[in-house]
Write a protein that holds these residues in place. Sequence first.
Motif, PDB file in Angstrom:
ATOM      1  N   LEU A 186      30.680 -24.051 -75.775  1.00  0.00           N
ATOM      2  CA  LEU A 186      30.332 -25.205 -74.544  1.00  0.00           C
ATOM      3  C   LEU A 186      30.895 -26.023 -74.161  1.00  0.00           C
ATOM      4  CD1 LEU A 186      27.711 -26.371 -73.690  1.00  0.00           C
ATOM      5  CD2 LEU A 186      27.016 -27.504 -75.033  1.00  0.00           C
ATOM      6  N   ALA A 187      31.734 -25.605 -75.345  1.00  0.00           N
ATOM      7  CA  ALA A 187      33.359 -26.350 -75.395  1.00  0.00           C
ATOM      8  C   ALA A 187      34.624 -25.850 -74.661  1.00  0.00           C
ATOM      9  CB  ALA A 187      34.334 -26.803 -76.672  1.00  0.00           C
ATOM     10  N   LEU A 188      34.643 -24.688 -74.454  1.00  0.00           N
ATOM     11  CA  LEU A 188      35.002 -23.548 -73.366  1.00  0.00           C
ATOM     12  C   LEU A 188      34.558 -23.865 -71.916  1.00  0.00           C
ATOM     13  CD1 LEU A 188      35.550 -20.680 -74.762  1.00  0.00           C
ATOM     14  CD2 LEU A 188      37.400 -22.049 -75.094  1.00  0.00           C
ATOM     15  N   GLU A 189      32.849 -23.420 -72.148  1.00  0.00           N
ATOM     16  CA  GLU A 189      32.623 -23.993 -70.307  1.00  0.00           C
ATOM     17  C   GLU A 189      32.138 -25.504 -70.131  1.00  0.00           C
ATOM     18  OE1 GLU A 189      27.832 -25.128 -69.309  1.00  0.00           O
ATOM     19  OE2 GLU A 189      28.196 -23.013 -71.176  1.00  0.00           O
ATOM     20  N   LYS A 190      32.672 -26.191 -70.709  1.00  0.00           N
ATOM     21  CA  LYS A 190      33.012 -27.945 -69.666  1.00  0.00           C
ATOM     22  C   LYS A 190      34.380 -28.500 -69.878  1.00  0.00           C
ATOM     23  CE  LYS A 190      28.516 -29.497 -70.164  1.00  0.00           C
ATOM     24  NZ  LYS A 190      27.109 -29.443 -69.704  1.00  0.00           N
ATOM     25  N   ASN A 191      35.282 -27.308 -70.255  1.00  0.00           N
ATOM     26  CA  ASN A 191      36.313 -27.283 -69.926  1.00  0.00           C
ATOM     27  C   ASN A 191      36.713 -28.071 -71.024  1.00  0.00           C
ATOM     28  OD1 ASN A 191      36.191 -25.393 -67.531  1.00  0.00           O
ATOM     29  ND2 ASN A 191      36.021 -27.007 -66.349  1.00  0.00           N
ATOM     30  N   LEU A 192      36.620 -28.178 -71.856  1.00  0.00           N
ATOM     31  CA  LEU A 192      37.021 -28.962 -72.766  1.00  0.00           C
ATOM     32  C   LEU A 192      38.520 -28.346 -73.860  1.00  0.00           C
ATOM     33  CD1 LEU A 192      33.536 -29.971 -74.652  1.00  0.00           C
ATOM     34  CD2 LEU A 192      35.074 -31.700 -72.401  1.00  0.00           C
ATOM     35  N   MET A 193      38.223 -27.752 -74.209  1.00  0.00           N
ATOM     36  CA  MET A 193      39.559 -26.907 -75.078  1.00  0.00           C
ATOM     37  C   MET A 193      39.183 -25.671 -73.683  1.00  0.00           C
ATOM     38  SD  MET A 193      38.674 -27.842 -78.713  1.00  0.00           S
ATOM     39  CE  MET A 193      39.969 -27.086 -78.974  1.00  0.00           C
ATOM     40  N   THR A 194      40.250 -25.081 -73.997  1.00  0.00           N
ATOM     41  CA  THR A 194      40.745 -23.568 -73.513  1.00  0.00           C
ATOM     42  C   THR A 194      41.223 -22.104 -74.630  1.00  0.00           C
ATOM     43  OG1 THR A 194      42.994 -23.946 -72.891  1.00  0.00           O
ATOM     44  CG2 THR A 194      42.054 -24.242 -71.640  1.00  0.00           C
ATOM     45  N   ASN A 195      41.586 -20.974 -73.891  1.00  0.00           N
ATOM     46  CA  ASN A 195      41.750 -20.122 -75.298  1.00  0.00           C
ATOM     47  C   ASN A 195      43.424 -20.496 -75.552  1.00  0.00           C
ATOM     48  OD1 ASN A 195      39.387 -19.254 -76.355  1.00  0.00           O
ATOM     49  ND2 ASN A 195      39.315 -17.602 -74.367  1.00  0.00           N
ATOM     50  N   GLN A 196      43.883 -19.740 -76.495  1.00  0.00           N
ATOM     51  CA  GLN A 196      44.521 -19.925 -76.572  1.00  0.00           C
ATOM     52  C   GLN A 196      45.591 -18.636 -75.579  1.00  0.00           C
ATOM     53  OE1 GLN A 196      45.395 -19.984 -81.139  1.00  0.00           O
ATOM     54  NE2 GLN A 196      45.687 -21.567 -80.513  1.00  0.00           N
ATOM     55  N   ASP A 197      47.281 -18.809 -76.063  1.00  0.00           N
ATOM     56  CA  ASP A 197      48.013 -17.849 -74.274  1.00  0.00           C
ATOM     57  C   ASP A 197      47.141 -15.714 -75.011  1.00  0.00           C
ATOM     58  OD1 ASP A 197      49.114 -19.477 -74.465  1.00  0.00           O
ATOM     59  OD2 ASP A 197      50.751 -18.631 -75.129  1.00  0.00           O
ATOM     60  N   ASP A 199      44.552 -15.013 -75.055  1.00  0.00           N
ATOM     61  CA  ASP A 199      43.121 -14.871 -75.168  1.00  0.00           C
ATOM     62  C   ASP A 199      41.800 -15.264 -76.266  1.00  0.00           C
ATOM     63  OD1 ASP A 199      41.458 -15.058 -72.885  1.00  0.00           O
ATOM     64  OD2 ASP A 199      41.111 -13.081 -72.693  1.00  0.00           O
ATOM     65  N   LYS A 200      42.563 -15.764 -77.088  1.00  0.00           N
ATOM     66  CA  LYS A 200      41.776 -15.824 -78.670  1.00  0.00           C
ATOM     67  C   LYS A 200      41.413 -17.354 -78.562  1.00  0.00           C
ATOM     68  CE  LYS A 200      40.384 -11.511 -80.006  1.00  0.00           C
ATOM     69  NZ  LYS A 200      39.570 -10.913 -80.152  1.00  0.00           N
ATOM     70  N   PHE A 201      40.476 -17.752 -79.164  1.00  0.00           N
ATOM     71  CA  PHE A 201      40.055 -19.125 -79.300  1.00  0.00           C
ATOM     72  C   PHE A 201      41.352 -19.388 -80.277  1.00  0.00           C
ATOM     73  CE2 PHE A 201      38.321 -22.765 -80.947  1.00  0.00           C
ATOM     74  CZ  PHE A 201      38.514 -24.033 -79.789  1.00  0.00           C
ATOM     75  N   GLY A 202      40.913 -18.942 -81.774  1.00  0.00           N
ATOM     76  CA  GLY A 202      41.821 -19.109 -82.705  1.00  0.00           C
ATOM     77  C   GLY A 202      41.241 -20.500 -82.916  1.00  0.00           C
ATOM     78  N   GLY A 203      40.353 -19.697 -84.063  1.00  0.00           N
ATOM     79  CA  GLY A 203      38.975 -20.945 -84.508  1.00  0.00           C
ATOM     80  C   GLY A 203      39.440 -21.137 -85.721  1.00  0.00           C
ATOM     81  N   THR A 204      40.158 -20.608 -86.310  1.00  0.00           N
ATOM     82  CA  THR A 204      40.713 -21.416 -87.831  1.00  0.00           C
ATOM     83  C   THR A 204      41.700 -22.230 -87.628  1.00  0.00           C
ATOM     84  OG1 THR A 204      41.427 -19.219 -88.681  1.00  0.00           O
ATOM     85  CG2 THR A 204      39.545 -19.357 -88.993  1.00  0.00           C
ATOM     86  N   LYS A 205      42.761 -22.189 -86.942  1.00  0.00           N
ATOM     87  CA  LYS A 205      44.106 -22.501 -86.811  1.00  0.00           C
ATOM     88  C   LYS A 205      43.896 -24.068 -87.237  1.00  0.00           C
ATOM     89  CE  LYS A 205      46.362 -18.950 -84.764  1.00  0.00           C
ATOM     90  NZ  LYS A 205      47.388 -18.495 -83.357  1.00  0.00           N
ATOM     91  N   SER A 206      44.962 -24.630 -87.514  1.00  0.00           N
ATOM     92  CA  SER A 206      44.499 -25.828 -87.519  1.00  0.00           C
ATOM     93  C   SER A 206      45.060 -26.411 -85.904  1.00  0.00           C
ATOM     94  CB  SER A 206      45.828 -26.728 -88.318  1.00  0.00           C
ATOM     95  OG  SER A 206      45.689 -26.356 -89.618  1.00  0.00           O
ATOM     96  N   ALA A 207      44.453 -27.768 -85.641  1.00  0.00           N
ATOM     97  CA  ALA A 207      44.596 -28.255 -84.074  1.00  0.00           C
ATOM     98  C   ALA A 207      45.530 -28.973 -84.090  1.00  0.00           C
ATOM     99  CB  ALA A 207      43.451 -29.152 -83.921  1.00  0.00           C
ATOM    100  N   THR A 208      46.357 -29.607 -83.045  1.00  0.00           N
ATOM    101  CA  THR A 208      47.596 -29.973 -83.326  1.00  0.00           C
ATOM    102  C   THR A 208      47.991 -31.673 -82.290  1.00  0.00           C
ATOM    103  OG1 THR A 208      48.668 -28.939 -80.875  1.00  0.00           O
ATOM    104  CG2 THR A 208      49.107 -27.694 -83.091  1.00  0.00           C
ATOM    105  N   ARG A 209      48.554 -32.104 -82.013  1.00  0.00           N
ATOM    106  CA  ARG A 209      48.016 -33.213 -81.698  1.00  0.00           C
ATOM    107  C   ARG A 209      48.109 -33.143 -80.247  1.00  0.00           C
ATOM    108  NH1 ARG A 209      49.128 -38.470 -83.582  1.00  0.00           N
ATOM    109  NH2 ARG A 209      50.894 -39.631 -81.636  1.00  0.00           N
TER     110      ARG A 209
END
Length: 456
Positions: A186-197, A199-209
């Motif tokens: 849903l976050a991707l659908e709403k354009n709140l977030m995007t996949n990384q370079d 083309d994976k989301f990288g769910g367990t990676k730490s979010a940066t500022r």
Amino acid sequence: MKRITMLFMVLLLSLSLLPLAFAADTASDNQASTTKSVDDFKDLKDLPQDVKDKFDSLIKGGVFNGLTEDTFGLDAEMNRAQFAKVAGIIFKLTIDETLTSSTFTDVRSDDPANSYALPYIEALKKAGLTNGYDAEGKTYKPSGAVSRQELAAFLIRGLGLEEDAKQATPVTDNTVDAWAKGYVALALEKNLMTNQDDDKFGGTKSATRKMLALASFEAKNLFDGDGTTEPGTPTTDPETPTTPAGEVSAEGKKVLFVGRDAASIPEEDVLVQDRLKALGFRVTNIVDRKFTAEKTEGYDLIYISNTVNGKYLKGGVMKDVAIPTVYTKNHGMYYLGLSSIEENAEFANGKSISIVDSKHKVASELSGNVDVFKEADPKRSYGYGLMGKEAKVIATVPGDKTKGTIYYYDKGTKADNGYAVKARISYFFYSGDHESVTDNAWKLLDALVLWTLQNG
């Protein structure tokens, strides 16, 4: 699902019930600046102009400060204490700056790094945006980092879209843990977030500022109703409601919607929730089986659907709740003593209701017998209550003024059994046969909800 699997899922979800996060101040710069702009930070100057504009909006709006006077810290991780402050700002929560103690054991006023976040963390808990970090809800872990999939969950929950996430088709991305797949989708659908370079989301990676800032811009627009995707836009046919003149706007107010425990939200409940969202409410759905008086804390209005199983309202579960409430289930009124009939409170083969107080705002300038269904149907009935002496009656069953189809009790009035009403409580006859409901019926429901919110 086996018990151990269920317990594991509950643990995962409890670990992710954190506040909506975007980016935030450190303890040293927790006072928002009103003078800085994107040009004051050397690591923002070379960003593309459209991205700079987003950062500029957030910095000038007091949502972000830098790590230092001239460094924003694009690649720095954001902790949960910082999340709390920004969530409080974004969601316009009431912050009690006088608080010196927390309900979480690891949030302290003498913590040199995170003490500033204490009132914001408490505000998030009160608003239902966090249950803490551990499964028991005893700790918050203010210095803990946040993963990208946790951020997706924060965004969706904070925007009141948790039920939408449950309905979403989960992503098949193997970098996202099972519990988070609906949130990420849903976050991707709403354009709140995007996949990384890659083309994976990288769910367990730490979010940066930087990630948090860009997500915050999109989420803030969505929350404020300024984005291309407008929260709460009805997905159904009825005419979009408007706030009656003189009423306090419902914009941003929180509704706890209590409906039936089912595999998916009943269609009639979806329809009513769309109406509430269109009025400006933020809607949270809860199934009747899980509903308790404690779950109402932090909400501005409660809506009890006609789909609920009446047994969950027995014993007057709502008797001590001082929050305006709309019942479309007569049993709820009966268990409080606000109606003297429990079962068989239904008018069969009815098409109309009778407005008995046409001057009331809830009547919406309607009078006499008003069609609330497009046609009579012997298989359909609508509800009513037998009101007490202090009830204010707007409409009744045609020809029988003892049977109220729209009525309410003001705060401070009493039921015939002596029960003192803690906040305005209203009843509406809605039967759930949404395909046959008229525009006038929707108009009356909208008006009653807004009137109940005023809590007279």
